[in-house]
Design a protein around this motif. Structure first.
Motif, PDB file in Angstrom:
ATOM      1  N   HIS A  90      37.747 104.066  64.121  1.00  0.00           N
ATOM      2  CA  HIS A  90      36.608 103.234  64.404  1.00  0.00           C
ATOM      3  C   HIS A  90      37.127 101.808  64.345  1.00  0.00           C
ATOM      4  O   HIS A  90      36.685 100.955  63.732  1.00  0.00           O
ATOM      5  CB  HIS A  90      35.578 103.363  63.687  1.00  0.00           C
ATOM      6  CG  HIS A  90      34.317 102.566  63.892  1.00  0.00           C
ATOM      7  ND1 HIS A  90      34.011 102.038  65.226  1.00  0.00           N
ATOM      8  CD2 HIS A  90      33.332 102.134  62.991  1.00  0.00           C
ATOM      9  CE1 HIS A  90      32.906 101.427  65.033  1.00  0.00           C
ATOM     10  NE2 HIS A  90      32.304 101.341  64.066  1.00  0.00           N
ATOM     11  N   LEU A  92      37.316  99.573  66.537  1.00  0.00           N
ATOM     12  CA  LEU A  92      36.910  98.331  67.437  1.00  0.00           C
ATOM     13  C   LEU A  92      35.509  98.617  67.318  1.00  0.00           C
ATOM     14  O   LEU A  92      35.077  99.800  67.359  1.00  0.00           O
ATOM     15  CB  LEU A  92      37.474  98.667  68.726  1.00  0.00           C
ATOM     16  CG  LEU A  92      37.040 100.001  69.657  1.00  0.00           C
ATOM     17  CD1 LEU A  92      36.743  99.873  71.160  1.00  0.00           C
ATOM     18  CD2 LEU A  92      38.066 101.194  69.118  1.00  0.00           C
ATOM     19  N   GLN A  93      34.738  97.245  67.765  1.00  0.00           N
ATOM     20  CA  GLN A  93      33.052  97.333  68.017  1.00  0.00           C
ATOM     21  C   GLN A  93      32.955  96.906  69.197  1.00  0.00           C
ATOM     22  O   GLN A  93      32.800  97.650  70.035  1.00  0.00           O
ATOM     23  CB  GLN A  93      32.616  96.724  66.840  1.00  0.00           C
ATOM     24  CG  GLN A  93      32.656  97.572  65.395  1.00  0.00           C
ATOM     25  CD  GLN A  93      32.174  96.906  64.175  1.00  0.00           C
ATOM     26  OE1 GLN A  93      31.080  96.320  64.464  1.00  0.00           O
ATOM     27  NE2 GLN A  93      32.590  97.378  63.126  1.00  0.00           N
ATOM     28  N   CYS A  94      32.699  95.642  69.490  1.00  0.00           N
ATOM     29  CA  CYS A  94      32.568  95.064  70.722  1.00  0.00           C
ATOM     30  C   CYS A  94      33.670  95.281  71.564  1.00  0.00           C
ATOM     31  O   CYS A  94      33.454  95.070  72.903  1.00  0.00           O
ATOM     32  CB  CYS A  94      32.045  93.740  70.674  1.00  0.00           C
ATOM     33  SG  CYS A  94      33.447  92.454  70.491  1.00  0.00           S
ATOM     34  N   GLY A  95      34.644  95.432  71.338  1.00  0.00           N
ATOM     35  CA  GLY A  95      35.910  95.500  72.138  1.00  0.00           C
ATOM     36  C   GLY A  95      36.605  94.351  72.680  1.00  0.00           C
ATOM     37  O   GLY A  95      37.672  94.524  73.515  1.00  0.00           O
ATOM     38  N   PHE A  96      36.162  93.033  72.410  1.00  0.00           N
ATOM     39  CA  PHE A  96      36.606  91.958  73.061  1.00  0.00           C
ATOM     40  C   PHE A  96      37.947  91.683  72.576  1.00  0.00           C
ATOM     41  O   PHE A  96      39.040  91.179  73.165  1.00  0.00           O
ATOM     42  CB  PHE A  96      35.699  90.793  73.138  1.00  0.00           C
ATOM     43  CG  PHE A  96      35.890  89.774  74.081  1.00  0.00           C
ATOM     44  CD1 PHE A  96      35.509  89.703  75.422  1.00  0.00           C
ATOM     45  CD2 PHE A  96      36.601  88.530  73.535  1.00  0.00           C
ATOM     46  CE1 PHE A  96      35.629  88.785  76.196  1.00  0.00           C
ATOM     47  CE2 PHE A  96      36.828  87.693  74.443  1.00  0.00           C
ATOM     48  CZ  PHE A  96      36.471  87.736  75.896  1.00  0.00           C
ATOM     49  N   CYS A 131      34.052  91.370  64.341  1.00  0.00           N
ATOM     50  CA  CYS A 131      33.192  92.810  64.169  1.00  0.00           C
ATOM     51  C   CYS A 131      33.658  93.476  62.763  1.00  0.00           C
ATOM     52  O   CYS A 131      32.856  94.149  62.413  1.00  0.00           O
ATOM     53  CB  CYS A 131      33.199  93.526  65.492  1.00  0.00           C
ATOM     54  SG  CYS A 131      32.480  92.882  66.739  1.00  0.00           S
ATOM     55  N   THR A 132      34.882  93.880  62.736  1.00  0.00           N
ATOM     56  CA  THR A 132      35.260  94.926  61.894  1.00  0.00           C
ATOM     57  C   THR A 132      35.722  94.619  60.512  1.00  0.00           C
ATOM     58  O   THR A 132      35.820  95.250  59.755  1.00  0.00           O
ATOM     59  CB  THR A 132      36.528  95.697  62.502  1.00  0.00           C
ATOM     60  OG1 THR A 132      37.675  94.553  62.478  1.00  0.00           O
ATOM     61  CG2 THR A 132      36.395  96.060  63.950  1.00  0.00           C
TER      62      THR A 132
ATOM     63  N   ARG B  11      33.078 107.333  68.902  1.00  0.00           N
ATOM     64  CA  ARG B  11      32.410 106.419  69.730  1.00  0.00           C
ATOM     65  C   ARG B  11      32.754 106.842  71.183  1.00  0.00           C
ATOM     66  O   ARG B  11      34.101 106.862  71.573  1.00  0.00           O
ATOM     67  CB  ARG B  11      32.449 105.115  69.643  1.00  0.00           C
ATOM     68  CG  ARG B  11      31.988 104.603  68.257  1.00  0.00           C
ATOM     69  CD  ARG B  11      31.647 103.192  68.080  1.00  0.00           C
ATOM     70  NE  ARG B  11      32.700 102.242  68.773  1.00  0.00           N
ATOM     71  CZ  ARG B  11      32.395 101.245  69.453  1.00  0.00           C
ATOM     72  NH1 ARG B  11      31.308 100.384  68.852  1.00  0.00           N
ATOM     73  NH2 ARG B  11      33.047 100.265  69.877  1.00  0.00           N
ATOM     74  N   LEU B  17      36.664 100.745  76.487  1.00  0.00           N
ATOM     75  CA  LEU B  17      37.107  99.423  75.818  1.00  0.00           C
ATOM     76  C   LEU B  17      38.620  99.341  75.508  1.00  0.00           C
ATOM     77  O   LEU B  17      39.186  98.228  75.442  1.00  0.00           O
ATOM     78  CB  LEU B  17      36.198  99.142  74.595  1.00  0.00           C
ATOM     79  CG  LEU B  17      34.828  99.070  74.982  1.00  0.00           C
ATOM     80  CD1 LEU B  17      33.766  99.034  73.594  1.00  0.00           C
ATOM     81  CD2 LEU B  17      34.405  97.837  75.753  1.00  0.00           C
ATOM     82  N   TYR B  24      32.751  92.509  81.036  1.00  0.00           N
ATOM     83  CA  TYR B  24      32.040  91.458  80.116  1.00  0.00           C
ATOM     84  C   TYR B  24      31.578  90.457  81.294  1.00  0.00           C
ATOM     85  O   TYR B  24      32.279  90.490  82.721  1.00  0.00           O
ATOM     86  CB  TYR B  24      32.887  90.815  79.273  1.00  0.00           C
ATOM     87  CG  TYR B  24      33.490  91.797  78.231  1.00  0.00           C
ATOM     88  CD1 TYR B  24      32.678  91.875  76.898  1.00  0.00           C
ATOM     89  CD2 TYR B  24      34.727  92.593  78.211  1.00  0.00           C
ATOM     90  CE1 TYR B  24      33.051  92.913  76.058  1.00  0.00           C
ATOM     91  CE2 TYR B  24      35.304  93.388  77.312  1.00  0.00           C
ATOM     92  CZ  TYR B  24      34.214  93.514  76.172  1.00  0.00           C
ATOM     93  OH  TYR B  24      34.738  94.431  75.121  1.00  0.00           O
ATOM     94  N   PHE B 255      26.112  88.396  66.980  1.00  0.00           N
ATOM     95  CA  PHE B 255      26.048  88.045  65.625  1.00  0.00           C
ATOM     96  C   PHE B 255      24.689  87.006  65.569  1.00  0.00           C
ATOM     97  O   PHE B 255      24.603  86.242  64.452  1.00  0.00           O
ATOM     98  CB  PHE B 255      27.225  87.200  65.005  1.00  0.00           C
ATOM     99  CG  PHE B 255      28.495  87.989  65.180  1.00  0.00           C
ATOM    100  CD1 PHE B 255      28.531  89.256  64.776  1.00  0.00           C
ATOM    101  CD2 PHE B 255      29.542  87.582  65.983  1.00  0.00           C
ATOM    102  CE1 PHE B 255      29.742  90.038  65.111  1.00  0.00           C
ATOM    103  CE2 PHE B 255      30.403  88.404  66.408  1.00  0.00           C
ATOM    104  CZ  PHE B 255      30.861  89.585  65.713  1.00  0.00           C
ATOM    105  N   HIS B 510      26.166  95.562  71.454  1.00  0.00           N
ATOM    106  CA  HIS B 510      27.625  94.715  71.872  1.00  0.00           C
ATOM    107  C   HIS B 510      28.316  94.811  70.565  1.00  0.00           C
ATOM    108  O   HIS B 510      28.780  93.934  69.816  1.00  0.00           O
ATOM    109  CB  HIS B 510      26.974  93.255  71.830  1.00  0.00           C
ATOM    110  CG  HIS B 510      25.850  92.713  71.156  1.00  0.00           C
ATOM    111  ND1 HIS B 510      24.640  93.271  71.768  1.00  0.00           N
ATOM    112  CD2 HIS B 510      25.759  92.060  69.921  1.00  0.00           C
ATOM    113  CE1 HIS B 510      23.947  92.650  70.943  1.00  0.00           C
ATOM    114  NE2 HIS B 510      24.399  92.059  69.680  1.00  0.00           N
ATOM    115  N   GLY B 511      28.716  96.104  70.479  1.00  0.00           N
ATOM    116  CA  GLY B 511      29.611  96.489  69.462  1.00  0.00           C
ATOM    117  C   GLY B 511      29.111  97.387  68.320  1.00  0.00           C
ATOM    118  O   GLY B 511      29.658  98.346  67.581  1.00  0.00           O
ATOM    119  N   GLY B 684      32.221  94.682  58.879  1.00  0.00           N
ATOM    120  CA  GLY B 684      32.034  93.414  59.602  1.00  0.00           C
ATOM    121  C   GLY B 684      31.219  92.343  58.896  1.00  0.00           C
ATOM    122  O   GLY B 684      31.460  91.164  58.924  1.00  0.00           O
TER     123      GLY B 684
END
Lengths: 148, 789
Positions: A90, A92-96, A131-132, B11, B17, B24, B255, B510-511, B684
């Motif tokens: 895990h 990554l979250q938003c992946g950007f 995010c992480t 996930r 991703l 995006y 956020f 978004h995450g 996070g």
């Protein structure tokens, strides 16, 4: 230049950044722009075997270069082991930030296959993740190193 | 019912991703598209004397240039505030307008004055540089408290003393009495500093007006596309709502900063109709610093009253909260209903009074940022608690345990009525604290700290035991408090003929991993595989009207809307199954994906029933075909997660640098669907909260210039600033929603900031340092140590 193993020829404006070229002219949108100022690391790619922030290079500087982007990491649809570790842990979250983070991790493991936690954190300090909290990214890189 | 809920399922969104295949907003392009750049004010406060666009407009490749006058002449007023908080005396809140492009005045650095549209990005940027703007610079005001004083520069003509409203909550008389009778009073004055969100993906918009369909499309970086559509259609651009489609595709972190409907995105959509072509705009990082809504910015005086036995008897705060130069969508509720209402904390404090004056300043607008009001409240309470414990010579853990609200589950014991309006749903505050004390080996840790000190090293231990309110929110309740929207959410479940399922969710991911968590719930409930379920979100043309993702609401609000649709599918499925099995629905039980006649082996599977619903040849009388339900879930109450954090720091004696060496959490978010994702959210959140304590903070000079408006100068936590976190949990289910869930995305942020500061103060206790202003940058810590010497 060669991108992910295929040769390309383009005419570009002199002021075109490599990241703009990859995204806008080649449609390789996996490389992201987070800051334009070499701070965030979202645009990290591999040029001639070394990770660079592609907002820092002009496209013309890369004439003849061998470029690898995140799109070139998986083979035949199968994730690269580093990508697999990110998924597993895990990371990554938003992946950007993820494409840049994966490539910076790749560079680290190329140079130092068994990094300490401190070395991992140092190696990715040029890549921001909001995010992480970096916790699971560190775990992912440790896992990739252990598997490698 | 199945074995998926509660499991750390990997996930499903990660493959795309990780491969760079996320899409995006800036990754989308349209044929014949143009590029927009906003010209922005370099001054914090100035009269706009003239905007000369002639040179820019004449440049090759420039399609058009718009000014504030163009937009004003079109009758467009700009984005709106969605929550009305009136003055104590009943006067209506001041609500100065926020034009898309400034007309007569600019009010913060970054305020937009012109919109340039060109064939390519470079030309648009060049032309923006050719727009000549004449300003008459005015005095600026950035300090929230100073802004409210007589004689401060007035930012909006119709807002005297820059005061939008004043507000109070709690019992003033009882609180006054508590302080009058207090044995000991602890006082703190601090600035909960202005934070800049810095989602790594900058905001972006791609707007298109299609003349043949008379329809608008807007791709944008939004946490809540339906809310964006409502605001743009009904309030900003006056577009018939059904003729506007808003798509929020993959979004690179929010956020809070992407909740709001910004003027920039509205301007792009408006311009696309004017020029008859798609318009794309992507903020650069500088624009993100100068236009994404900031967070916090509270100047607070706070006091805690104690009796002779160390019982807390009263809490009083006075806060000046900056809303920035204009009122963003939810700016007004953050320092009030998301802040004052949390001032009970985890403690039996019998008298609480909160007083807030909300002001405008010449700074970037302020609105919700991860935690939104609750971090400010928690910082206040937890700093007071720890300071009070130190002052009366009691261990901070013991002092908390002495003053905690006793455990209540909201079922056998009722919810806990606070002094500040809210009723907590369920809580076991001593449970989380006792567990974190055990996990951190507190007694041993204290010995280590004392040994380190004896050895000349500065080690400190800090606590925070928070309660927060999320899962926003019961619509009627927030409506009675001035909220101008509902806060329910919606979800459709479409069971396909083959028994596969699509969830259409009003919440936006978004995450947060909704594609996984929501699918887990539905797969588990229907007894089908994760691969049999997919999740659609982010497109107003396909998902039902939900209010999106913020305030840790996805699982507790949208998740429970999903549960309602699940129940409807099961009920109808049972009727179809009963018909097939020639029994009554009451004779059936649903388990492992089949309806079975109780006490027999006669059963029919979920797939069979699905197919029958769509091929209704042999079908119950008066039953509609299809298996497709939409539900709206309006929560009965907020949900109230809580937890206990212990932070251990080391302070470098020579440089003042603070290092977080250990961080322990025990959080309770009720039932958990996916522990891996929950832990990720905590990590996070912690980074954000530690970031505020040690690194982050907007720095303005007196003229209103933001001095650290880039990633080089504004310190975002990096990998080498963070420790590995030691997280754990307890489970106290939410008593008022079907899943028993609370929320976890902001808890780490809410809990951590005071824990870190408390730890640093502990480390410096031998120096007599009692308080420090955030962020605890090395120079600040070092200076405090020198001064104390």
């Amino acid at each position: 230049m060669s991108v992910n193993g295929t040769g390309y020829e383009h005419d570009v404006e002199p002021r075109t950044l490599l990241v703009q070229h990859l995204r806008d002219n080649m449609g390789l949108t996996g490389t992201h722009v987070g800051c334009d100022t070499s701070s965030c690391g979202a645009c990290t790619i591999i040029a001639n075997g070394e990770t660079v922030k592609s907002c820092t290079l002009l496209a013309v500087q890369c004439e003849g270069a061998e470029i690898k982007t995140i799109e070139g990491m998986a083979t035949n649809g199968k994730l690269h082991p580093i990508q697999e570790s990110f998924r597993e842990h895990h990371g990554l979250q938003c992946g950007f930030c993820t494409p840049g983070m994966v490539l910076s991790s790749w560079q680290l493991l190329e140079r130092n296959p068994k990094p300490s936690e401190t070395e991992i954190r140092h190696a990715i300090e040029g890549n921001f993740c909001r995010c992480t909290g970096y916790h699971n990214i560190v775990k992912a890189v440790q896992d990739a190193a252990n598997k490698g | 019912m199945g074995d998926l809920i509660g499991k750390s399922v990997k996930r499903v969104e990660d493959y795309r991703l990780l491969k760079g295949e996320g899409k995006y907003t800036d990754d989308f392009n349209m044929a014949n598209q143009t590029f927009a750049v906003y010209v922005r004010s370099p001054h914090a406060h100035a009269k706009l004397v003239n905007v000369d666009i002639s040179a820019a407009k004449a440049m090759d490749g420039v399609v058009n240039v718009f000014t504030g006058k163009d937009i004003k002449d079109a009758g467009i007023v700009g984005s709106i505030c969605g929550w009305q908080v009136d003055f104590k005396n009943g006067d209506t809140m001041k609500e100065p307008g926020h034009p898309i492009l400034a007309v007569d005045k600019v009010r913060h650095v970054g305020d937009a004055v012109a919109l340039v549209i060109a064939e390519d990005k470079g030309t648009a940027r060049d032309a923006a540089g050719a727009v000549e703007v004449t300003y008459e610079v005015l005095d600026a005001i950035v300090d929230p408290k100073a802004a409210a004083q007589d004689g401060a520069p007035q930012i909006h003509d119709d807002v005297p003393n820059n005061t939008i409203f004043d507000w109070e909550l709690g019992n003033k008389d009882e609180t006054d009495k508590a302080f009058k009778n207090a044995h000991h009073i602890t006082e703190l004055s601090y600035h909960n500093q202005k934070l800049i969100p810095n989602a790594i993906e900058p905001r972006a918009a791609l707007g298109h007006y299609d003349i043949s369909d008379d329809k608008y499309t807007l791709y944008t970086t939004s946490q809540n596309p339906h809310l964006a559509r409502l605001i743009i259609a009904a309030f900003v651009l006056s577009i018939p709502e059904h003729k506007l489609r808003v798509v929020a595709p993959d979004v690179g972190g929010g956020f809070g900063s992407k909740i709001f409907t910004y003027n920039d995105e509205c301007g792009v959509l408006w311009a696309s109709k004017q020029i008859g072509r798609p318009v794309k705009w992507t903020a650069d990082r500088t624009e993100a610093f100068f236009t994404d809504c900031h967070g916090r910015d509270h100047v607070t005086d706070a006091k805690l009253a104690l009796d002779a036995d160390g019982n807390i008897t009263g809490l009083r705060t006075k806060t000046y909260a900056s809303l920035g130069a204009y009122l963003s969508n939810f700016s007004t509720c953050v320092p009030t209903y998301l802040h004052g209402t949390l001032m009970q904390g985890a403690y039996i404090t019998p008298a609480v009074h909160v007083d807030v004056t909300a002001v405008v300043t010449n700074t970037v607008p302020v609105d919700a940022l991860r935690g939104a009001g609750r971090p400010e409240a928690t910082y206040c309470i937890e700093r007071l608690i720890e300071t009070a414990a130190r002052e009366i010579g009691m261990d901070p853990a013991e002092f908390r345990l002495k003053n905690f609200i006793p455990p209540f589950d909201g079922v056998k014991q009722p919810g806990y009525q606070t002094q500040v309006a809210l009723q907590y749903d369920s809580g076991n505050y001593e449970g989380t604290l006792k567990k974190v004390l055990k996990n951190a080996k507190y007694e041993k840790l204290k010995k280590e700290r004392d040994a380190a000190r004896a050895d000349g090293k500065l080690m400190g231990i800090g606590f925070s035991t928070y309660v927060e309110a999320c899962g926003l929110a019961p619509s009627a309740l927030v409506g009675s408090l001035g909220c101008r929207i509902g806060l329910y959410d919606a979800a459709s479940i479409r069971v396909h003929p083959t028994g596969k399922v699509t969830i259409f969710a009003g919440a936006h991911s978004h995450g947060q991993g909704h594609d996984t968590t929501f699918a887990q719930i539905v797969a588990d409930e229907f007894g089908i595989g994760m691969d049999d379920v997919n999740v659609v979100h982010g497109d107003t043309d396909s998902v039902p009207f939900g209010y999106g993702t913020y305030g840790s609401r996805s699982i507790s609000v949208c998740g429970n809307a999903i549960m309602k649709s699940v129940d409807k599918v099961k009920e109808k499925g049972a009727r179809i199954a009963a018909h097939k099995l020639e029994c009554s629905p009451e004779d059936l039980e649903f388990e492992n994906g089949s309806w079975t006649v109780k006490g027999t082996e006669k059963s029919v599977g979920f797939g069979d029933v699905s197919l029958t619903a769509y091929v209704p040849h042999d079908y119950p009388e008066n039953e509609e075909p299809g298996l497709d339900f939409t539900s709206f879930y309006d929560p009965a109450n907020f949900v109230f997660p809580f937890g206990a954090h212990i932070c251990v720091v080391e302070v470098d004696k020579d440089t003042g640098e603070v290092k977080v060496v250990k961080y322990f959490t025990v959080d309770d978010a009720g039932n958990v669907i996916n522990p891996m994702i929950v832990e990720g959210q905590i990590h996070g959140g912690l980074a954000h909260g530690i970031g505020q304590a040690l690194y982050e903070g907007a720095v303005y000079d007196d003229s209103g210039q933001l001095l650290n408006g880039s990633m080089l100068e504004y310190c975002i936590p990096r990998a080498d600033n963070m420790p590995l976190f030691e997280t754990d949990s307890t489970v106290t289910p939410c008593p008022h929603n079907p899943l028993g869930v609370k929320g976890i995305a902001e808890a780490g942020t809410i809990g951590s900031t005071p824990a870190v500061v408390n730890a640093v103060i502990d480390a410096l206790s031998d120096y007599g340092v009692k308080d420090l202003q955030m962020p605890l940058a090395p120079q600040r810590v070092w200076a405090a140590m020198q001064q104390a010497k």
